[in-house]
Structures are given as C-alpha cells and as structure tokens.
Design a protein around this motif. Structure first.
Motif, PDB file in Angstrom:
ATOM      1  N   GLN A   1       0.831  -1.435   0.245  1.00 45.76           N
ATOM      2  CA  GLN A   1       0.079   0.119   0.476  1.00 45.76           C
ATOM      3  C   GLN A   1       0.860   1.473  -0.280  1.00 45.76           C
ATOM      4  OE1 GLN A   1      -2.324   0.166   3.168  1.00 45.76           O
ATOM      5  NE2 GLN A   1      -4.520  -1.189   2.345  1.00 45.76           N
ATOM      6  N   GLY A   2       2.179   1.035   0.883  1.00 49.15           N
ATOM      7  CA  GLY A   2       2.789   2.557   0.710  1.00 49.15           C
ATOM      8  C   GLY A   2       4.080   2.649  -0.703  1.00 49.15           C
ATOM      9  N   HIS A   3       4.081   1.751  -1.765  1.00 49.82           N
ATOM     10  CA  HIS A   3       4.610   1.811  -2.820  1.00 49.82           C
ATOM     11  C   HIS A   3       2.890   2.446  -3.465  1.00 49.82           C
ATOM     12  CE1 HIS A   3       8.039  -0.269  -1.183  1.00 49.82           C
ATOM     13  NE2 HIS A   3       7.765  -1.161  -1.801  1.00 49.82           N
ATOM     14  N   ARG A   4       1.847   2.171  -3.724  1.00 48.66           N
ATOM     15  CA  ARG A   4       1.089   2.352  -4.454  1.00 48.66           C
ATOM     16  C   ARG A   4       1.110   3.660  -3.834  1.00 48.66           C
ATOM     17  NH1 ARG A   4      -1.448  -3.136  -3.746  1.00 48.66           N
ATOM     18  NH2 ARG A   4      -2.682  -1.978  -1.682  1.00 48.66           N
ATOM     19  N   ALA A   5       0.948   4.615  -2.695  1.00 46.51           N
ATOM     20  CA  ALA A   5       0.819   5.345  -2.476  1.00 46.51           C
ATOM     21  C   ALA A   5       2.096   6.132  -2.728  1.00 46.51           C
ATOM     22  CB  ALA A   5       0.915   5.463  -1.247  1.00 46.51           C
TER      23      ALA A   5
ATOM     24  N   GLN B   1       3.432   9.691  -7.826  1.00 46.10           N
ATOM     25  CA  GLN B   1       4.240  10.120  -8.491  1.00 46.10           C
ATOM     26  C   GLN B   1       3.010  10.473  -9.995  1.00 46.10           C
ATOM     27  OE1 GLN B   1       6.901   7.465  -8.971  1.00 46.10           O
ATOM     28  NE2 GLN B   1       7.837   7.389  -7.182  1.00 46.10           N
ATOM     29  N   GLN B   2       2.579  10.303  -9.769  1.00 47.20           N
ATOM     30  CA  GLN B   2       1.458  10.234 -11.285  1.00 47.20           C
ATOM     31  C   GLN B   2       0.480  12.003 -11.045  1.00 47.20           C
ATOM     32  OE1 GLN B   2      -1.039   6.667 -11.243  1.00 47.20           O
ATOM     33  NE2 GLN B   2       0.452   5.753 -11.972  1.00 47.20           N
TER      34      GLN B   2
ATOM     35  N   LEU C   1      -0.965  18.217 -15.254  1.00 49.09           N
ATOM     36  CA  LEU C   1       0.111  19.345 -16.325  1.00 49.09           C
ATOM     37  C   LEU C   1      -0.640  20.004 -17.056  1.00 49.09           C
ATOM     38  CD1 LEU C   1       2.433  19.874 -17.686  1.00 49.09           C
ATOM     39  CD2 LEU C   1       2.789  17.788 -19.401  1.00 49.09           C
ATOM     40  N   PHE C   2      -1.594  19.633 -17.227  1.00 48.68           N
ATOM     41  CA  PHE C   2      -2.676  19.625 -18.624  1.00 48.68           C
ATOM     42  C   PHE C   2      -3.913  20.853 -17.910  1.00 48.68           C
ATOM     43  CE2 PHE C   2      -7.136  19.351 -19.948  1.00 48.68           C
ATOM     44  CZ  PHE C   2      -7.200  19.405 -21.527  1.00 48.68           C
ATOM     45  N   PRO C   3      -4.676  20.697 -17.078  1.00 48.26           N
ATOM     46  CA  PRO C   3      -5.078  22.153 -16.075  1.00 48.26           C
ATOM     47  C   PRO C   3      -3.704  23.398 -16.304  1.00 48.26           C
ATOM     48  CG  PRO C   3      -4.839  19.929 -14.536  1.00 48.26           C
ATOM     49  CD  PRO C   3      -4.201  19.618 -16.356  1.00 48.26           C
ATOM     50  N   LEU C   4      -2.702  22.986 -15.853  1.00 52.98           N
ATOM     51  CA  LEU C   4      -1.848  23.706 -15.462  1.00 52.98           C
ATOM     52  C   LEU C   4      -1.462  24.535 -17.354  1.00 52.98           C
ATOM     53  CD1 LEU C   4       0.866  22.000 -13.552  1.00 52.98           C
ATOM     54  CD2 LEU C   4      -0.663  24.260 -12.928  1.00 52.98           C
TER      55      LEU C   4
END
Length: 272
Positions: free
Chosen positions: A227-231, A236-237, A243-246
C-alpha cells in the motif's frame, strides 16, 4: 385528451398503483416500514445477482455491492425523466416515447452508479485487509478457533465489503458448506489478489494444521508495504495529471493577469 389517451395513461397507472399497493400491503405486517425496506432490499439484491449471473454486470466487484441505494437512485431518476417527457407531450405518442427513454436512462444510471460502487468496494477491501489479517493473527494467538476468530474480525473491522464477505464466509461454514467450497466461492466473489492470498493462507493453515498467526502477520506487513508503494506511485503520477490543467487553464489565466496592464497600455498608445 382523447379516450385513447385516457386508456393508455390510466391502465399503466392503475397497474402500477395495484402493484405498489400489493407490495406495501405485503410488507404491512408486523413492522411496516422495516418489512417494506427489507422486501425492497431483497428484491433488488436478487436482481443484481441475476444480472451478474447473466453477464450483464461484468465489472469486477459486482458481487460485493449493497445495491438497493443505487437502484433507488436510478429508479427515481427514471421516474423524473418519464414525468418530464410526459409533461411536455401528454399524449399517447408522448407516453410511448417517455417509457423506453426512462427505462434506458434508468438502466444507464444504475450501471454507472453500481460500477462506481464496485470500484469503491474493491478499494475498501484493499484498505481494510491488512488490519483484518493483523487482528485475525492476534485472535488466533490468544487461542481462539479459526471460525470464531473470523466472526470476531468481521465485527471489529470497519463496516464494508470485506466485513460482509467475512460474515458470509462464517455463515457458509455454520450452514455446513465444506471449507474448501466456501473459500472458493469467496475467492470468485472478490477479485483481489491480496484477498486470495489471505484465503490461501487460511485454507493451508486449516488443512495442514500449521500456525496461522505468524504467516498472517507477515502477510499483513507485506500488504501494508504494498500500500505504501501504491501511494508513492499515485503521488508520482499526480504531477503528470496536473500538467493538462496547468497548461490550458492556470498558465493562461496567470499570463492574462500579468500582461493585461501592458497590453492595455500598448492599446491606448496605438489608439491615441
């Protein structure tokens, strides 16, 4: 309003009112509201099971749903669509056009709502399973039997899909279903790899007579690490998703605010 329109509107309304009255009277026995709600819940749970069995609801986690709230929302939405279309064109043609539109949109809303609820149920299984494994290992270390420990664990973890599934597992055993068959059914209902590993540990421990507490504690630690790795992966994603809304919303607004005085000044000079 013609007699044909009266018949086309009155007959479905009469049939619907009769069915509703029969449903209410059937549940108006000992506890009126409770019996009606239980009958409504049971009917829609069976409907969901039939749709899952026929392959209409193919999304993962469809068997874990407490579906009556989502069906109620879809039915209210379909009724509002029906009333809106009929109000705009109160005729036989309007009725014939409103009925399929309301049914179709109601089914679409139900499918979307149930699919979202199924995803949330799978996320709740991922979230609650490490706690359940650790608690079950503690109960087994204290000398409690596997069935009693599972029942106690199902009542101690937060209410959700995992708690209902553990209660169903205990209920199947109390009804005399073989442990292998009950675990296999539970494995098919919950398409989560960590939960299948948990069931494999429980089944091997009961068959071979080995201690479950240590293996379950190690499994709980491994799940928490995953679960820590998934978080971390989701964090990171997040930069890529922002990026798109920025680029298309925030940066143009910032540039407009900063450069607007300069642009207005140049416009005034050129105009003058």
């Amino acid at each position: 309003m013609t007699p044909l329109d009266t018949l086309l509107v009155g007959i479905p309304a009469l049939l619907g009112g009769t069915c509703l009255a029969a449903f209410l009277l059937q549940g108006w026995g000992q506890h009126p509201i409770a019996r009606c709600m239980d009958a409504y819940r049971t009917a829609h749970d069976r409907l969901t099971e039939r749709l899952v069995g026929k392959g209409i609801f193919r999304f993962p986690g469809a068997c874990l749903l407490d579906s009556h709230r989502h069906w109620a929302f879809a039915e209210v939405f379909a009724l509002l669509v029906f009333l809106a279309v009929v109000t705009g064109n109160f005729s036989a043609y309007g009725l014939l056009r409103a009925t399929p539109a309301a049914v179709l949109l109601g089914m679409v809303v139900a499918w979307i709502s149930l699919r979202g609820a199924a995803r949330e149920a799978l996320r709740s299984v991922h979230r609650d399973l490490p706690v359940a494994c650790f608690l079950l290992s503690l109960l087994l270390e204290s000398g409690m039997g596997p069935s009693a420990a599972l029942q106690e664990t199902s009542g101690s973890i937060p209410e959700g899909a995992l708690a209902r599934e553990l209660r169903e597992l205990v209920r199947s055993r109390s009804l005399g279903v073989p442990r292998g068959e009950s675990i296999e059914r539970s494995r098919q209902r919950v398409p989560v790899e960590d939960y299948r590993l948990f069931l494999n540990h429980v089944l091997q421990g009961e068959r071979l007579g080995i201690g479950l507490s240590r293996s379950l504690r190690e499994l709980s630690a491994k799940m928490l690490e995953n679960q820590g790795h998934r978080a971390e992966t989701i964090a990171q994603q997040a930069a890529v998703k922002m990026l798109f809304p920025l680029v298309f919303f925030i940066f143009p607004a910032v540039f407009l605010i900063i450069l607007s005085p300069v642009i207005l000044g140049l416009w005034d000079r050129l105009a003058g």
